[in-house]
Design a protein around this motif. Structure first.
Motif, PDB file in Angstrom:
ATOM      1  N   ALA A 168      44.028 -22.708   6.185  1.00 41.83           N
ATOM      2  CA  ALA A 168      44.776 -22.403   4.958  1.00 41.83           C
ATOM      3  C   ALA A 168      45.110 -20.917   4.856  1.00 41.83           C
ATOM      4  O   ALA A 168      44.969 -20.311   3.781  1.00 41.83           O
ATOM      5  CB  ALA A 168      43.986 -22.856   3.732  1.00 41.83           C
ATOM      6  N   ASP A 169      45.534 -20.323   5.952  1.00 42.07           N
ATOM      7  CA  ASP A 169      45.881 -18.898   6.004  1.00 42.07           C
ATOM      8  C   ASP A 169      44.684 -17.990   5.748  1.00 42.07           C
ATOM      9  O   ASP A 169      44.859 -16.797   5.442  1.00 42.07           O
ATOM     10  CB  ASP A 169      46.993 -18.567   5.001  1.00 42.07           C
ATOM     11  CG  ASP A 169      48.294 -19.281   5.325  1.00 42.07           C
ATOM     12  OD1 ASP A 169      48.567 -19.487   6.517  1.00 42.07           O
ATOM     13  OD2 ASP A 169      49.022 -19.646   4.389  1.00 42.07           O
ATOM     14  N   ALA A 178      39.264 -15.693  -3.277  1.00 39.85           N
ATOM     15  CA  ALA A 178      39.628 -17.085  -3.523  1.00 39.85           C
ATOM     16  C   ALA A 178      38.921 -17.520  -4.797  1.00 39.85           C
ATOM     17  O   ALA A 178      37.990 -16.864  -5.273  1.00 39.85           O
ATOM     18  CB  ALA A 178      39.231 -17.981  -2.344  1.00 39.85           C
ATOM     19  N   ALA A 201      46.281 -23.570  -9.859  1.00 37.64           N
ATOM     20  CA  ALA A 201      46.757 -23.457  -8.476  1.00 37.64           C
ATOM     21  C   ALA A 201      48.133 -22.792  -8.420  1.00 37.64           C
ATOM     22  O   ALA A 201      48.418 -22.008  -7.509  1.00 37.64           O
ATOM     23  CB  ALA A 201      46.797 -24.837  -7.825  1.00 37.64           C
ATOM     24  N   PRO A 246      43.968 -18.217  -2.966  1.00 36.67           N
ATOM     25  CA  PRO A 246      43.802 -19.654  -2.717  1.00 36.67           C
ATOM     26  C   PRO A 246      42.827 -20.295  -3.701  1.00 36.67           C
ATOM     27  O   PRO A 246      41.829 -19.682  -4.103  1.00 36.67           O
ATOM     28  CB  PRO A 246      43.246 -19.700  -1.288  1.00 36.67           C
ATOM     29  CG  PRO A 246      43.620 -18.396  -0.679  1.00 36.67           C
ATOM     30  CD  PRO A 246      43.616 -17.407  -1.789  1.00 36.67           C
ATOM     31  N   ILE A 257      40.221 -23.347  -4.234  1.00 30.96           N
ATOM     32  CA  ILE A 257      39.367 -24.303  -3.530  1.00 30.96           C
ATOM     33  C   ILE A 257      38.691 -25.173  -4.582  1.00 30.96           C
ATOM     34  O   ILE A 257      37.961 -24.663  -5.434  1.00 30.96           O
ATOM     35  CB  ILE A 257      38.293 -23.578  -2.697  1.00 30.96           C
ATOM     36  CG1 ILE A 257      38.938 -22.623  -1.686  1.00 30.96           C
ATOM     37  CG2 ILE A 257      37.379 -24.581  -1.997  1.00 30.96           C
ATOM     38  CD1 ILE A 257      37.949 -21.690  -1.004  1.00 30.96           C
ATOM     39  N   VAL A 284      45.861 -32.583  -3.176  1.00 32.55           N
ATOM     40  CA  VAL A 284      47.052 -32.142  -2.430  1.00 32.55           C
ATOM     41  C   VAL A 284      48.264 -32.117  -3.361  1.00 32.55           C
ATOM     42  O   VAL A 284      49.041 -31.152  -3.390  1.00 32.55           O
ATOM     43  CB  VAL A 284      47.309 -33.061  -1.225  1.00 32.55           C
ATOM     44  CG1 VAL A 284      48.636 -32.710  -0.558  1.00 32.55           C
ATOM     45  CG2 VAL A 284      46.176 -32.959  -0.215  1.00 32.55           C
ATOM     46  N   GLY A 315      48.536 -29.133  -5.672  1.00 30.39           N
ATOM     47  CA  GLY A 315      48.797 -27.822  -5.096  1.00 30.39           C
ATOM     48  C   GLY A 315      47.564 -27.079  -4.644  1.00 30.39           C
ATOM     49  O   GLY A 315      47.620 -25.860  -4.395  1.00 30.39           O
ATOM     50  N   VAL A 316      46.456 -27.779  -4.491  1.00 30.71           N
ATOM     51  CA  VAL A 316      45.212 -27.152  -4.058  1.00 30.71           C
ATOM     52  C   VAL A 316      45.284 -26.862  -2.566  1.00 30.71           C
ATOM     53  O   VAL A 316      45.785 -27.677  -1.782  1.00 30.71           O
ATOM     54  CB  VAL A 316      44.013 -28.068  -4.390  1.00 30.71           C
ATOM     55  CG1 VAL A 316      42.728 -27.536  -3.784  1.00 30.71           C
ATOM     56  CG2 VAL A 316      43.880 -28.214  -5.898  1.00 30.71           C
ATOM     57  N   ARG A 317      44.772 -25.710  -2.142  1.00 28.57           N
ATOM     58  CA  ARG A 317      44.872 -25.282  -0.745  1.00 28.57           C
ATOM     59  C   ARG A 317      43.732 -25.795   0.124  1.00 28.57           C
ATOM     60  O   ARG A 317      43.896 -26.028   1.325  1.00 28.57           O
ATOM     61  CB  ARG A 317      44.884 -23.750  -0.689  1.00 28.57           C
ATOM     62  CG  ARG A 317      46.051 -23.105  -1.443  1.00 28.57           C
ATOM     63  CD  ARG A 317      47.265 -22.979  -0.589  1.00 28.57           C
ATOM     64  NE  ARG A 317      47.022 -22.118   0.557  1.00 28.57           N
ATOM     65  CZ  ARG A 317      47.083 -20.787   0.514  1.00 28.57           C
ATOM     66  NH1 ARG A 317      47.363 -20.167  -0.618  1.00 28.57           N
ATOM     67  NH2 ARG A 317      46.879 -20.077   1.606  1.00 28.57           N
ATOM     68  N   VAL A 318      42.522 -25.923  -0.478  1.00 29.21           N
ATOM     69  CA  VAL A 318      41.325 -26.287   0.274  1.00 29.21           C
ATOM     70  C   VAL A 318      40.435 -27.118  -0.643  1.00 29.21           C
ATOM     71  O   VAL A 318      40.416 -26.911  -1.865  1.00 29.21           O
ATOM     72  CB  VAL A 318      40.543 -25.037   0.745  1.00 29.21           C
ATOM     73  CG1 VAL A 318      39.336 -25.439   1.601  1.00 29.21           C
ATOM     74  CG2 VAL A 318      41.444 -24.080   1.512  1.00 29.21           C
ATOM     75  N   LEU A 350      44.413 -31.992   4.254  1.00 26.88           N
ATOM     76  CA  LEU A 350      43.955 -30.822   3.506  1.00 26.88           C
ATOM     77  C   LEU A 350      42.735 -30.233   4.207  1.00 26.88           C
ATOM     78  O   LEU A 350      41.812 -30.974   4.563  1.00 26.88           O
ATOM     79  CB  LEU A 350      43.570 -31.227   2.084  1.00 26.88           C
ATOM     80  CG  LEU A 350      43.287 -30.086   1.097  1.00 26.88           C
ATOM     81  CD1 LEU A 350      44.575 -29.345   0.764  1.00 26.88           C
ATOM     82  CD2 LEU A 350      42.646 -30.633  -0.173  1.00 26.88           C
TER      83      LEU A 350
END
Length: 720
Positions: A409-410, A501, A532, A538, A540, A557, A560-563, A609
């Motif tokens: 996730a970057d 984060a 988000a 990010p 989580i 997902v 818009g959650v990244r992790v 994800l």
């Protein structure tokens, strides 16, 4: 502009143990009520300004070389301010100019009910002044400061009212020797006295009666506890053998009442309350103490007439009394009719669960730490043990080629291990966060804060969280909020920690069992989506120990959650912890609720994800197992918490360093050069974990033969 600080302290009722509690170490039972004193602190143009709804005009106190010139200020308030001032002076800090506005609902038309107004105003004043000065003290030290302030005015005062106002709820209380603690403070200073042992002192919470209502009657005759206790009759009685015998018998009575409360034996409790009344009556008859008035006698007789038990609450001589009766409306109505006929006013008083932010949240955080350690079972079997690696004797690589770097996730972490969300919000947990942060800094592991809800409710707790960044300025730090948080609160949390984060924790089961927990969960999904979209770091989303299902991860997902951190069952069980804090532990059937981290990883492995794994991680092999099931990194809490509490940051640094070495060693033996390559190792899924996968339709075919799909064909002797 400095925002106002508002603190409220509840009034109290003595249930049993009056007069005997004056003797150090003798037990009493008290309970806090829903009426109390509110103190609001704001900056002032003068040294100290006090405004009260019980007095006309304002009182202005000026500072001179000897401290505050008290003037006509209310003695409990002035003494409380002076106690805080003495502590600040020892620390080399000034007491800022301050205005205190005091509001009471422990009086009617200026006449007190006898619900401990002096104790409540002392506690509320100390908490408000401390918070206004940006000082956070553990709950026990705040109580001790209040007792020192009270004992300076009257060393005879037991401090039971202060304890009820500080802790709330039903409590058992034993007083220290007040003269001795005053002498201690003069000898070693206030700050040292707050932390030193106080022989005889004890406070512990009690469950409320299971099937009894507590009713309060007011005689409308005010009485002064201080004057009664200081009178010749009480002084002469306390100097003789009759008082020693009274203390002995009262101790037996209160101890039996405590045991009755703890086992939920209402008939036994009623018997002990009647016994406490008889003890007071005998002492009153023998020594002429003035405890029982006609009104209080009628109050007690009415309680027994409806099958309950009644007695004066406190020193007597007027004020109020209590009755414990069956909660049926007809019984309560009959009691109140008897009281009204005798000129006694039923007081609309409730006995709420403790809810005061400054006391209860910090207590709860400390409770969580204590109970997490009590429940920590590092050698218990869990579903990580259902994962086995297929051993390939020639599959290893060189240790020099192994890297622990992990990317998802970057994000780029130096290691696939992190210290997961634990604590914060009290002085004790602030110290724990400091030590955790030091260990994270020295080992390079990311670290997450515990829930920062306490910070939103009481900004004075900010330092207990900010220490994570202060001690770890260059590390990866995650802030943590609950799913009811607003975007503004989420930004405040991130800003406080300068976080890389934000974790949003999901804990519906914990909140359900928590006595003071939330009961509204429908806004969680839209709040998560708003956060988000509204944050630059990010987000989580994690469970706190009950697991994330595939369906939940799919929803995340869409939000818009990244992790996602699956936070599975098998480690710290917050349903069990919160149930341990309940009076009757009625949610025991929820022990073990939810899915394990391995189950969650397998359930959601094809969603797309990035997943983190936590919950039940006991050793480096569990970390490697989690990575092999597709986790990008693995977090641990309980084991690290116990390590840091047992041995401090140095012990945790050694443990984490050892874990990282062992993770790299296991990767070397398994032929994985990076954490991501562990997801290509052959694994066998057995036991309850395999049953879960079968029930959920998770296809395990190929899990044990993954290396065949990636290994290059090699010529064998048979091919020649």
């Amino acid at each position: 502009m400095t925002p106002p600080v508002v603190r409220r302290a509840p009034g109290k009722l003595f249930v049993a143990g009056e007069y005997a509690v004056l003797h150090p170490g003798s037990p009493a039972i008290l309970v806090a009520v829903d009426r109390g004193i509110t103190v609001t602190a704001t900056p002032a143009a003068e040294d100290v300004v006090i405004a009260s709804d019980l007095a006309a005009g304002e009182v202005r106190l000026s500072r001179d070389g000897a401290g505050l010139a008290a003037g006509d200020g209310p003695p409990p308030v002035v003494s409380a301010i002076e106690a805080v001032d003495a502590l600040l002076t020892e620390w080399g800090l000034p007491l800022p100019r301050i205005r205190l506005e005091i509001a009471s609902d422990l009086h009617e038309d200026g006449v007190k009910f006898g619900l401990g107004s002096s104790g409540a105003v002392t506690v509320a004043t100390i908490e408000a002044v401390l918070a206004h000065c940006g000082v956070t003290l553990p709950v026990a030290e705040r109580f001790r400061l209040a007792l020192l302030a009270t004992a300076r005015l009257d060393p005879r005062a037991s401090g039971g009212d202060l304890a009820a106002s500080t802790w709330g709820g039903w409590i058992s209380y034993r007083a220290p020797d007040r003269t001795a603690v005053l002498s201690l403070a003069r000898r070693v200073g206030v700050g040292e006295a707050l932390r030193a042992p106080w022989p005889g002192f004890e406070v512990r919470p009690l469950p409320a009666p299971r099937g009894l209502a507590l009713e309060v009657g007011w005689t409308r005759r005010p009485a002064s506890t201080a004057r009664l206790v200081a009178g010749d009759a009480v002084r002469n009685w306390r100097a003789g053998p009759a008082y020693r015998e009274f203390v002995r018998r009262s101790g037996e009575c209160v101890t039996a009442a405590v045991e009755a409360l703890e086992r939920g034996d209402d008939p036994a409790l009623l018997a002990e309350i009647r016994g406490a009344r008889r003890l007071l009556a005998e002492a009153d008859d023998t020594a002429g103490l003035g405890i029982f008035t006609d009104g209080l006698t009628a109050l007690c007789d009415a309680a027994e007439a409806v099958g309950g038990a009644g007695k004066p609450s406190g020193a007597g001589g007027g004020d109020c009394g209590i009755a414990l009766v069956e909660p049926a409306a007809t019984t309560v109505d009959r009691l109140r009719e008897h009281w009204r006929a005798a000129g006694i006013s039923p007081l609309p008083v409730r006995i709420p669960a403790p809810e005061r932010t400054t006391t209860v949240i910090s207590d709860r955080k400390d409770d969580h730490v204590r109970l997490a350690l009590e429940h920590h079972r590092p050698h218990d079997r869990n579903e990580f043990d259902d994962i086995a690696f297929v051993h390939h004797a020639l599959g290893g690589v060189d240790r020099a080629d192994v890297s622990l770097d992990t990317r998802f996730a970057d994000l780029h972490w130096r290691v696939p291990l992190y210290i997961n969300a634990m604590t914060g919000g009290s002085a004790k947990t602030g110290d724990i966060n400091r030590d955790l942060a030091i260990a994270a800094r020295e080992t390079g592991v990311p670290i997450a804060s515990g829930s920062m809800s306490a910070y939103f409710k009481d900004p004075a707790t900010a330092g207990t969280f900010a220490v994570l960044r202060e001690q770890n300025p260059d590390g990866f730090v995650m802030a943590n909020v609950n799913a009811n948080a607003t975007v503004e609160q989420a930004k405040r949390a991130v800003d406080l920690l300068r976080a890389d984060a934000l974790q949003i924790h999901l804990n519906a089961v914990q909140e359900t069992v928590m006595p003071e927990g939330d009961r509204s969960f429908s806004a969680w999904a839209p709040r998560i989506e708003e956060i988000a979209a509204g944050l630059d770091v990010p987000v989580i989303v994690k469970e706190v120990g009950f697991g994330l299902s595939r369906d939940t991860v799919v929803t995340l997902v869409k939000l818009g959650v990244r992790v996602a951190d699956v936070g599975g069952r098998g480690g710290t069980d917050f349903a069990r912890i919160e149930n341990s804090r309940r009076e009757h532990r009625e949610y025991a059937y929820l022990d073990g609720w939810g899915q394990s981290a391995p189950a969650c990883l397998l359930d959601a492995r094809d969603v797309g994800l990035p997943l983190l794994a936590s919950g039940g991680v006991r050793h480096p092999l569990d970390v490697v197992r989690g990575l092999a099931l597709g986790a990008s990194a693995v977090g641990a809490s309980g084991t690290f918490l116990k390590t840091v509490l047992d041995g401090g940051p140095d012990a945790l640094i050694a443990r984490i360093s050892g874990w990282l070495d062992q993770i790299a060693a296991l990767m070397t033996a398994l032929g994985a050069r990076t954490p991501a390559e562990l997801a290509g190792c052959d694994v066998l899924i057995r036991g309850a974990l395999r049953e879960f996968c079968a029930d959920r339709g998770v296809d395990l075919r190929g899990s044990a033969t993954r290396t065949r799909a990636t290994a290059p064909e090699q010529e064998t002797l048979h091919d020649r």
